[in-house]
Scaffold this motif. Structure first.
Motif, PDB file in Angstrom:
ATOM      1  N   ILE A 148       0.845  -1.205   0.000  1.00 55.94           N
ATOM      2  CA  ILE A 148       0.000   0.000   0.000  1.00 55.94           C
ATOM      3  C   ILE A 148       0.876   1.249   0.000  1.00 55.94           C
ATOM      4  O   ILE A 148       0.659   2.165  -0.799  1.00 55.94           O
ATOM      5  N   ASN A 149       1.871   1.287   0.863  1.00 54.79           N
ATOM      6  CA  ASN A 149       2.767   2.443   0.936  1.00 54.79           C
ATOM      7  C   ASN A 149       3.549   2.627  -0.361  1.00 54.79           C
ATOM      8  O   ASN A 149       3.749   3.756  -0.814  1.00 54.79           O
ATOM      9  N   ARG A 150       3.995   1.528  -0.973  1.00 54.92           N
ATOM     10  CA  ARG A 150       4.721   1.616  -2.239  1.00 54.92           C
ATOM     11  C   ARG A 150       3.833   2.208  -3.332  1.00 54.92           C
ATOM     12  O   ARG A 150       4.256   3.084  -4.092  1.00 54.92           O
ATOM     13  N   LEU A 151       2.574   1.746  -3.376  1.00 57.64           N
ATOM     14  CA  LEU A 151       1.644   2.266  -4.389  1.00 57.64           C
ATOM     15  C   LEU A 151       1.346   3.747  -4.168  1.00 57.64           C
ATOM     16  O   LEU A 151       1.267   4.517  -5.123  1.00 57.64           O
ATOM     17  N   PHE A 152       1.171   4.147  -2.905  1.00 53.07           N
ATOM     18  CA  PHE A 152       0.949   5.568  -2.614  1.00 53.07           C
ATOM     19  C   PHE A 152       2.168   6.386  -3.041  1.00 53.07           C
ATOM     20  O   PHE A 152       2.035   7.472  -3.603  1.00 53.07           O
ATOM     21  N   LYS A 153       3.368   5.861  -2.769  1.00 58.53           N
ATOM     22  CA  LYS A 153       4.589   6.571  -3.139  1.00 58.53           C
ATOM     23  C   LYS A 153       4.700   6.699  -4.660  1.00 58.53           C
ATOM     24  O   LYS A 153       5.029   7.764  -5.187  1.00 58.53           O
ATOM     25  N   GLU A 154       4.401   5.631  -5.377  1.00 62.41           N
ATOM     26  CA  GLU A 154       4.436   5.668  -6.844  1.00 62.41           C
ATOM     27  C   GLU A 154       3.401   6.659  -7.378  1.00 62.41           C
ATOM     28  O   GLU A 154       3.680   7.412  -8.315  1.00 62.41           O
ATOM     29  N   ASN A 155       2.215   6.657  -6.777  1.00 61.68           N
ATOM     30  CA  ASN A 155       1.152   7.572  -7.200  1.00 61.68           C
ATOM     31  C   ASN A 155       1.571   9.024  -6.988  1.00 61.68           C
ATOM     32  O   ASN A 155       1.345   9.879  -7.848  1.00 61.68           O
ATOM     33  N   ARG A 156       2.187   9.305  -5.822  1.00 59.59           N
ATOM     34  CA  ARG A 156       2.673  10.667  -5.552  1.00 59.59           C
ATOM     35  C   ARG A 156       3.729  11.077  -6.577  1.00 59.59           C
ATOM     36  O   ARG A 156       3.727  12.208  -7.058  1.00 59.59           O
ATOM     37  N   ALA A 157       4.635  10.148  -6.902  1.00 54.56           N
ATOM     38  CA  ALA A 157       5.690  10.462  -7.873  1.00 54.56           C
ATOM     39  C   ALA A 157       5.090  10.773  -9.241  1.00 54.56           C
ATOM     40  O   ALA A 157       5.502  11.733  -9.912  1.00 54.56           O
ATOM     41  N   ILE A 158       4.112   9.983  -9.644  1.00 54.63           N
ATOM     42  CA  ILE A 158       3.459  10.232 -10.939  1.00 54.63           C
ATOM     43  C   ILE A 158       2.729  11.571 -10.911  1.00 54.63           C
ATOM     44  O   ILE A 158       2.819  12.349 -11.863  1.00 54.63           O
ATOM     45  N   LYS A 159       2.036  11.862  -9.821  1.00 53.70           N
ATOM     46  CA  LYS A 159       1.333  13.149  -9.720  1.00 53.70           C
ATOM     47  C   LYS A 159       2.319  14.314  -9.772  1.00 53.70           C
ATOM     48  O   LYS A 159       2.031  15.338 -10.392  1.00 53.70           O
ATOM     49  N   ASN A 160       3.476  14.172  -9.126  1.00 55.22           N
ATOM     50  CA  ASN A 160       4.494  15.234  -9.191  1.00 55.22           C
ATOM     51  C   ASN A 160       4.976  15.428 -10.614  1.00 55.22           C
ATOM     52  O   ASN A 160       5.140  16.565 -11.074  1.00 55.22           O
ATOM     53  N   ASP A 161       5.222  14.320 -11.324  1.00 53.79           N
ATOM     54  CA  ASP A 161       5.648  14.412 -12.723  1.00 53.79           C
ATOM     55  C   ASP A 161       4.573  15.075 -13.580  1.00 53.79           C
ATOM     56  O   ASP A 161       4.877  15.910 -14.436  1.00 53.79           O
ATOM     57  N   ILE A 162       3.326  14.695 -13.335  1.00 51.16           N
ATOM     58  CA  ILE A 162       2.203  15.267 -14.083  1.00 51.16           C
ATOM     59  C   ILE A 162       2.107  16.764 -13.814  1.00 51.16           C
ATOM     60  O   ILE A 162       1.913  17.561 -14.734  1.00 51.16           O
ATOM     61  N   ASN A 163       2.255  17.167 -12.548  1.00 49.34           N
ATOM     62  CA  ASN A 163       2.195  18.598 -12.218  1.00 49.34           C
ATOM     63  C   ASN A 163       3.297  19.366 -12.931  1.00 49.34           C
ATOM     64  O   ASN A 163       3.071  20.473 -13.420  1.00 49.34           O
ATOM     65  N   LYS A 164       4.493  18.787 -13.016  1.00 49.16           N
ATOM     66  CA  LYS A 164       5.584  19.444 -13.737  1.00 49.16           C
ATOM     67  C   LYS A 164       5.244  19.581 -15.219  1.00 49.16           C
ATOM     68  O   LYS A 164       5.500  20.622 -15.826  1.00 49.16           O
ATOM     69  N   GLU A 165       4.659  18.525 -15.795  1.00 47.10           N
ATOM     70  CA  GLU A 165       4.255  18.589 -17.205  1.00 47.10           C
ATOM     71  C   GLU A 165       3.189  19.652 -17.421  1.00 47.10           C
ATOM     72  O   GLU A 165       3.225  20.396 -18.403  1.00 47.10           O
ATOM     73  N   LEU A 166       2.221  19.712 -16.512  1.00 50.47           N
ATOM     74  CA  LEU A 166       1.150  20.708 -16.634  1.00 50.47           C
ATOM     75  C   LEU A 166       1.690  22.125 -16.501  1.00 50.47           C
ATOM     76  O   LEU A 166       1.285  23.022 -17.249  1.00 50.47           O
ATOM     77  N   LEU A 167       2.613  22.329 -15.570  1.00 53.11           N
ATOM     78  CA  LEU A 167       3.221  23.657 -15.423  1.00 53.11           C
ATOM     79  C   LEU A 167       3.993  24.044 -16.679  1.00 53.11           C
ATOM     80  O   LEU A 167       3.936  25.192 -17.122  1.00 53.11           O
ATOM     81  N   ALA A 168       4.707  23.078 -17.255  1.00 55.27           N
ATOM     82  CA  ALA A 168       5.451  23.347 -18.495  1.00 55.27           C
ATOM     83  C   ALA A 168       4.480  23.679 -19.629  1.00 55.27           C
ATOM     84  O   ALA A 168       4.730  24.600 -20.421  1.00 55.27           O
ATOM     85  N   LEU A 169       3.370  22.952 -19.705  1.00 51.95           N
ATOM     86  CA  LEU A 169       2.350  23.229 -20.725  1.00 51.95           C
ATOM     87  C   LEU A 169       1.785  24.628 -20.538  1.00 51.95           C
ATOM     88  O   LEU A 169       1.635  25.389 -21.503  1.00 51.95           O
ATOM     89  N   GLN A 170       1.486  24.997 -19.291  1.00 46.64           N
ATOM     90  CA  GLN A 170       0.942  26.325 -19.007  1.00 46.64           C
ATOM     91  C   GLN A 170       1.939  27.417 -19.388  1.00 46.64           C
ATOM     92  O   GLN A 170       1.564  28.424 -19.987  1.00 46.64           O
ATOM     93  N   GLN A 171       3.197  27.201 -19.047  1.00 50.18           N
ATOM     94  CA  GLN A 171       4.205  28.213 -19.374  1.00 50.18           C
ATOM     95  C   GLN A 171       4.351  28.348 -20.883  1.00 50.18           C
ATOM     96  O   GLN A 171       4.355  29.461 -21.412  1.00 50.18           O
ATOM     97  N   GLU A 172       4.452  27.225 -21.568  1.00 51.38           N
ATOM     98  CA  GLU A 172       4.587  27.266 -23.027  1.00 51.38           C
ATOM     99  C   GLU A 172       3.378  27.950 -23.664  1.00 51.38           C
ATOM    100  O   GLU A 172       3.525  28.776 -24.560  1.00 51.38           O
ATOM    101  N   TYR A 173       2.194  27.623 -23.165  1.00 48.85           N
ATOM    102  CA  TYR A 173       0.984  28.212 -23.722  1.00 48.85           C
ATOM    103  C   TYR A 173       0.987  29.731 -23.558  1.00 48.85           C
ATOM    104  O   TYR A 173       0.726  30.463 -24.516  1.00 48.85           O
ATOM    105  N   THR A 174       1.278  30.201 -22.355  1.00 47.37           N
ATOM    106  CA  THR A 174       1.223  31.645 -22.116  1.00 47.37           C
ATOM    107  C   THR A 174       2.272  32.389 -22.936  1.00 47.37           C
ATOM    108  O   THR A 174       2.037  33.523 -23.349  1.00 47.37           O
ATOM    109  N   GLU A 175       3.406  31.753 -23.176  1.00 44.65           N
ATOM    110  CA  GLU A 175       4.448  32.391 -23.987  1.00 44.65           C
ATOM    111  C   GLU A 175       4.050  32.465 -25.461  1.00 44.65           C
ATOM    112  O   GLU A 175       4.348  33.447 -26.138  1.00 44.65           O
ATOM    113  N   LYS A 176       3.366  31.438 -25.954  1.00 45.09           N
ATOM    114  CA  LYS A 176       3.006  31.372 -27.372  1.00 45.09           C
ATOM    115  C   LYS A 176       1.661  32.021 -27.699  1.00 45.09           C
ATOM    116  O   LYS A 176       1.358  32.239 -28.869  1.00 45.09           O
ATOM    117  N   HIS A 177       0.846  32.299 -26.683  1.00 47.78           N
ATOM    118  CA  HIS A 177      -0.494  32.851 -26.914  1.00 47.78           C
ATOM    119  C   HIS A 177      -0.735  34.096 -26.063  1.00 47.78           C
ATOM    120  O   HIS A 177      -1.603  34.103 -25.183  1.00 47.78           O
TER     121      HIS A 177
END
Length: 179
Positions: A64-93
């Protein structure tokens, strides 16, 4: 301004579509990109659902703890991707209303790079800076410019532990903890 078309998907509201104007079309396009990134978390959770159910049934805390840790890591990666998408969008639009909303959102992150956010705001079309959201962002950027380590804190009021409203200036000369 313009004719707006709305398509409602009663089975899945995330598939609703508003189109017909530049900003509505941009919002739909941005939403599709953001949803594709967020889908990765859903796919992980779906793939691990049975494993989690089994681990809970067996009270296997290590799994259970391993799965929660993996889920947190994926969510952190996703948040970084979303922030990069937001930054790229605001710069281009710089003329898209979505850009000013994304910049406002960026200011809500505690570790936001204010210099970067300000540069993206400065790059926006002047008409966006005159919107209510644009004015709010400008005000927040000004506040952040005047607040910082080693600088005098701006006065504000909030309830103390007894519920009485006090201002920071009322506490001058006394040790004050702000939570």
């Amino acid at each position: 301004k313009g004719d707006i078309a709305i398509e409602i998907n009663k089975e899945n509201v995330t598939l609703n579509k508003v189109s017909g104007t530049y900003n509505n079309d941009e919002l739909t396009a941005f939403g599709k990109k953001a949803a594709a990134i967020q889908q990765k978390v859903m796919e992980f959770q779906k793939a691990k659902n049975d494993v989690m159910k089994e681990a809970r049934a067996k009270k296997d805390t290590a799994t259970i703890n391993r799965l929660f840790k993996e889920n947190r890591a994926i969510k952190n990666d996703i948040n970084k991707e979303l922030l990069a998408l937001q930054q790229e969008y605001t710069e281009k639009h710089p003329k898209s209303f979505i850009s000013v909303i994304l910049i406002q959102s960026a200011l809500s992150y505690p570790d936001a790079d204010i210099t970067n956010v300000k540069a993206r705001f400065d790059n926006l079309d002047p008409s966006l800076k005159e919107t209510a959201v644009g004015k709010s962002v400008a005000k927040k950027l000004l506040e952040l410019k005047t607040v910082g380590v080693g600088r005098k804190a701006p006065d504000f009021s909030a309830p103390d532990t007894t519920g009485k409203t006090v201002s920071l200036n009322q506490s001058l000369g006394a040790v004050t903890i702000v939570d």
